[in-house]
Motif scaffolding. Structure first.
Motif, PDB file in Angstrom:
ATOM      1  N   ASP A 246      13.004  54.277   8.512  1.00 32.87           N
ATOM      2  CA  ASP A 246      12.919  54.972   9.797  1.00 32.87           C
ATOM      3  C   ASP A 246      12.128  56.270   9.602  1.00 32.87           C
ATOM      4  O   ASP A 246      12.608  57.225   8.987  1.00 32.87           O
ATOM      5  N   LEU A 247      10.910  56.303  10.111  1.00 33.11           N
ATOM      6  CA  LEU A 247      10.046  57.475   9.976  1.00 33.11           C
ATOM      7  C   LEU A 247       9.996  58.316  11.252  1.00 33.11           C
ATOM      8  O   LEU A 247       9.254  59.289  11.313  1.00 33.11           O
ATOM      9  N   SER A 248      10.837  57.948  12.246  1.00 35.39           N
ATOM     10  CA  SER A 248      10.810  58.688  13.515  1.00 35.39           C
ATOM     11  C   SER A 248      11.185  60.163  13.357  1.00 35.39           C
ATOM     12  O   SER A 248      10.655  60.995  14.117  1.00 35.39           O
ATOM     13  N   PRO A 249      12.078  60.556  12.409  1.00 37.88           N
ATOM     14  CA  PRO A 249      12.352  61.990  12.267  1.00 37.88           C
ATOM     15  C   PRO A 249      11.126  62.817  11.923  1.00 37.88           C
ATOM     16  O   PRO A 249      11.118  64.038  12.102  1.00 37.88           O
ATOM     17  N   PHE A 250      10.074  62.139  11.417  1.00 32.13           N
ATOM     18  CA  PHE A 250       8.862  62.851  11.035  1.00 32.13           C
ATOM     19  C   PHE A 250       7.749  62.655  12.056  1.00 32.13           C
ATOM     20  O   PHE A 250       6.582  63.003  11.791  1.00 32.13           O
ATOM     21  N   ASN A 254       6.383  53.283  12.379  1.00 31.22           N
ATOM     22  CA  ASN A 254       6.410  52.419  11.211  1.00 31.22           C
ATOM     23  C   ASN A 254       6.391  50.979  11.688  1.00 31.22           C
ATOM     24  O   ASN A 254       7.429  50.365  11.918  1.00 31.22           O
ATOM     25  N   ASP A 255       5.177  50.460  11.872  1.00 36.12           N
ATOM     26  CA  ASP A 255       4.987  49.117  12.403  1.00 36.12           C
ATOM     27  C   ASP A 255       5.011  48.108  11.256  1.00 36.12           C
ATOM     28  O   ASP A 255       3.983  47.537  10.877  1.00 36.12           O
ATOM     29  N   ASN A 256       6.215  47.915  10.680  1.00 33.07           N
ATOM     30  CA  ASN A 256       6.387  46.965   9.579  1.00 33.07           C
ATOM     31  C   ASN A 256       5.425  47.226   8.424  1.00 33.07           C
ATOM     32  O   ASN A 256       4.798  46.313   7.883  1.00 33.07           O
TER      33      ASN A 256
END
Length: 286
Positions: A246-250, A254-256
């Motif tokens: 999960d890279l959403s905090p940054f 992240n599309d697989n």
């Protein structure tokens, strides 16, 4: 309380044996791990400590070394059969011999220079008994394979402890441990090994997987279809999980693309595929 002696065997485990053949300036190498195990008329050694029926494990080790020099080392199955038959036929108290060999691969980098291959190991287990019966099981272990797509997992049982989300696109990775049983002695164990290995790799790559179990069956089925000299394949395939990070905090999508590769815990998928008319396995898998 009355007791009695049950099944038993003894032997020398993991004798490291390297054989170098010097063909002028060009050398060839065989790198083996040999384990021998014997059984038979062994009651006295257990019940009274009488060693008269026992061929020492040190002798078993020395026999492996001596046979490597006297007979050479070709296909590991043939070397294992040679040892197993020798132990049974040379000692009246020994009724059954089991020989297991792992072979480590080296690639040539010069006339006498080699580099050790990766983690994959070729294996065999051979049995021979006093009735003249022999069985040969060939195999490999730690063959790591990965499909970066073409794998799904959904429609499974769900209860109050289920947290795993279904997916129609995942990384499928495993370390294949496979063994296959020969119907009899084979004209070329090396050829059948390459055929079975290639068939399993093709099935892994070519199967759109809805489960690792489905892939396991496809690999065993392809091996049996490709090599008529074998009658059963047994596979153990740990699921080497890859979890999407999960890279959403940054603030990143992240599309697989970025995964965390977890080594524990892992799912362990095991199964066998055999011909409908496969002969009884007897002691082959022991």
């Amino acid at each position: 309380m009355a007791t009695k002696l049950g099944p038993n065997r003894y032997g020398k485990a993991e004798t490291r044996l390297v054989r170098v053949v010097r063909d002028g300036p060009v050398h060839h190498i065989k790198d083996l791990n040999v384990s021998t195990s014997l059984s038979g008329d062994m009651q006295a050694v257990h019940l009274t400590g009488d060693n008269a029926a026992v061929l020492p494990t040190d002798t078993q080790k020395n026999t492996a070394y001596a046979f490597a020099q006297k007979h050479g080392v070709g296909q590991i199955e043939e070397f294992a059969l040679l040892l197993a038959r020798h132990f049974v036929e040379s000692q009246p108290t020994i009724h059954h011999a089991r020989v297991e060999i792992d072979e480590y691969a080296w690639s040539r980098r010069g006339p006498h220079s080699f580099v050790r291959e990766g983690g994959e190991v070729r294996t065999c287990v051979v049995h021979h008994d006093r009735d003249g019966r022999s069985t040969v099981v060939s195999g490999l272990k730690d063959m790591v394979v990965l499909n970066s797509t073409g794998s799904e997992f959904h429609g499974y049982l769900v209860d109050e402890y289920t947290t795993l989300p279904p997916t129609d696109d995942r990384v499928l990775a495993t370390a294949v441990n496979a063994r296959w049983r020969h119907t009899g002695e084979t004209s070329s164990y090396g050829k059948s090994y390459e055929e079975v290995r290639q068939a399993m790799l093709e099935a892994f790559a070519g199967t759109h997987s809805l489960s690792l179990q489905q892939t396991l069956y496809a690999m065993g089925d392809r091996a049996l279809d490709t090599c008529p000299e074998i009658c059963e394949v047994r596979l153990a395939m740990p699921n080497k999980h890859h979890f999407l990070v999960d890279l959403s905090p940054f603030g990143l999508d992240n599309d697989n693309e970025v995964y965390y590769a977890a080594d524990r815990p892992y799912g362990l998928i095991e199964g066998s595929v055999l011909r409908e008319d496969a002969p009884d396995a007897g002691f082959a898998w022991e």
